[in-house]
Design an enzyme around this catalytic site. Structure first.
Site, PDB file in Angstrom:
ATOM      1  N   ASP A   1      -3.100   2.528  -6.191  1.00  0.00           N
ATOM      2  CA  ASP A   1      -1.789   2.687  -5.068  1.00  0.00           C
ATOM      3  C   ASP A   1      -1.663   1.429  -4.108  1.00  0.00           C
ATOM      4  O   ASP A   1      -1.173   1.594  -3.162  1.00  0.00           O
ATOM      5  CB  ASP A   1      -2.176   3.849  -4.133  1.00  0.00           C
ATOM      6  CG  ASP A   1      -3.533   3.852  -3.469  1.00  0.00           C
ATOM      7  OD1 ASP A   1      -4.492   2.893  -3.891  1.00  0.00           O
ATOM      8  OD2 ASP A   1      -3.742   4.541  -2.385  1.00  0.00           O
ATOM      9  N   GLU A   2      -2.667   0.263  -4.660  1.00  0.00           N
ATOM     10  CA  GLU A   2      -2.506  -0.819  -3.473  1.00  0.00           C
ATOM     11  C   GLU A   2      -2.540  -2.070  -4.566  1.00  0.00           C
ATOM     12  O   GLU A   2      -2.635  -2.137  -5.695  1.00  0.00           O
ATOM     13  CB  GLU A   2      -3.844  -1.066  -3.073  1.00  0.00           C
ATOM     14  CG  GLU A   2      -3.826   0.011  -1.881  1.00  0.00           C
ATOM     15  CD  GLU A   2      -5.238  -0.465  -0.913  1.00  0.00           C
ATOM     16  OE1 GLU A   2      -5.682  -1.810  -1.197  1.00  0.00           O
ATOM     17  OE2 GLU A   2      -5.807   0.295  -0.403  1.00  0.00           O
TER      18      GLU A   2
ATOM     19  N   ASP B   1       1.072  -1.180   0.081  1.00  0.00           N
ATOM     20  CA  ASP B   1       0.034   0.131   0.092  1.00  0.00           C
ATOM     21  C   ASP B   1       0.941   1.159  -0.008  1.00  0.00           C
ATOM     22  O   ASP B   1       1.681   1.545   0.967  1.00  0.00           O
ATOM     23  CB  ASP B   1      -0.852  -0.064   1.384  1.00  0.00           C
ATOM     24  CG  ASP B   1      -2.032   0.819   1.119  1.00  0.00           C
ATOM     25  OD1 ASP B   1      -1.947   1.856   0.498  1.00  0.00           O
ATOM     26  OD2 ASP B   1      -2.869   0.720   2.203  1.00  0.00           O
TER      27      ASP B   1
END
Length: 361
Positions: free
Chosen positions: A105-106, A11
């Site tokens: 973003d993950e 993350d």
DNA sequence: TCTGGGGTCCTAGGACCC
DNA sequence: TCTGGGGTCCTAGGACCC
């Protein structure tokens, strides 16, 4: 015996805000909020400096400004975020092939069978930080649920690994809301039954849960609380099952004519996007959010898949006219679904019977 | 100065078919 | 004559996630 799974959740810390800080290093150390400028915009990301003031994601931007008047507010630039995201995950994917991306973003990674997985991860995260300026927090465990909870635990720059039984203990006092899959509504209903913490849910009577939530959900909730999760890391992405365009207005719109004009614009945007990808769908749907926040959807499935602006627009307009909102509208949206490239090889429609009526009794 | 935009999955009911 | 038992497709709403 199947090898023990090793799953990581990766993350990026305050991703959008960090991309902005990389471009504007003079803002480093200052509270930065990425949010739109309109009166109804929300916070997309807050830098850790801004979070100290109580600013968080999904918070109305107006409230964020009140909490942190000195914050630098930057409008989101998704093109830049997509570009940075590609850079980051390309580096990760070069080392870890079994990767499932979850937005910009993950991602989850399956490291089952990898030698010294924690060391590999650490080195990779260091490398990504050096080369892109993006800091990844990692959580590692025997399944996605534990990995996800652990990546949250150490942020920013976190690196936390644990097994299932340890997770049961470490998260025992956490509110049930902390478990991914338990949102505000479910947490509230659980609290009404006296289950406010993860430990309380672990010990909950499953038949009592079933009476309130149904069999399936009861089993799911118990599994979440005890950190059982066998869901795989899905490497294959696949195209979206539905695509939509929607707009919240700065002020509610009451005029039918104006709503129809907006709907035409939205349909055009939607279709042009789909034409670029050569995707065609059979189900056209509209979404209308009224002034009082009630949300209504109306859908129609067409005989054939399309991305034709004229056809989608007319269908959407018919749906809107049939619904005829009786309150001012705050949001309008159009969606296309049931894409033909996702139908599991449908046989061609049988030829119409000729010269006879088809009966079967 | 209340609450974005893009998605996924689940449930439940009705139509329709065999 | 008083009520079957699937299965699929479709619609609408809702919860949740990033």
């Amino acid at each position: 015996m199947a090898p023990k799974r090793v799953i990581a959740h990766l993350d990026c810390d305050a991703f959008y805000a960090t991309v902005e800080l990389i471009r504007r290093p003079e803002l480093k150390g200052k509270p930065v909020i990425v949010a739109g400028s309109g009166p109804r915009s929300v916070v997309t990301t807050a830098s850790y400096e801004a979070r100290k003031f109580g600013v968080g994601s999904a918070m109305p931007a107006s409230q964020a400004r009140r909490l942190c008047p000195t914050a630098i507010v930057i409008p989101p630039d998704f093109t830049a975020y997509r570009e940075k995201s590609r850079e980051v995950w390309e580096l990760v994917r070069a080392k870890l092939d079994r990767l499932q991306s979850m937005g910009l973003d993950e991602a989850y990674a399956d490291l089952t069978g990898v030698e010294k997985p924690l060391r590999v991860l650490r080195e990779l995260i260091d490398d990504v930080h050096k080369r892109t300026g993006i800091q990844i927090s990692a959580g590692v465990g025997p399944n996605r649920l534990i990995a996800k909870c652990c990546s949250d635990l150490g942020k920013p720059a976190g690196f936390v690994a644990m097994g299932r039984e340890e997770a049961c203990i470490r998260f025992a006092t956490a509110p049930t809301r902390r478990l991914p899959g338990i949102g505000p509504k479910t947490a509230e209903r659980l609290a009404e039954l006296g289950y406010s913490t993860v430990a309380q849910l672990q010990e909950a009577d499953e038949s009592q849960l079933a009476a309130r939530f149904g069999d399936r959900t009861a089993r799911y909730l118990k599994a979440r609380a005890t950190f059982h999760d066998d869901s795989p890391v899905e490497t294959e992405g696949g195209p979206a099952k539905s695509v939509s365009t929607e707009r919240t207005f700065d002020e509610d719109v009451a005029s039918t004519e104006e709503l129809e004009t907006i709907l035409r614009t939205l349909s055009k945007e939607l279709c042009e996007g789909l034409q670029g990808k050569s995707r065609q769908g059979r189900t056209v749907a509209i979404k209308v959010r009224l002034a009082d926040w009630t949300t209504v959807t109306r859908a129609r499935t067409l005989p054939d898949a399309t991305n034709d602006t004229g056809l989608v627009t007319e269908t959407a307009l018919e749906l809107l006219r049939a619904y005829a909102p009786t309150q001012p509208v705050r949001l309008l949206g159009v969606r296309l679904a049931a894409f033909d490239d996702l139908e599991p090889d449908k046989p061609p429609a049988p030829a119409a019977p000729v010269g006879q009526l088809a009966f079967s009794l």
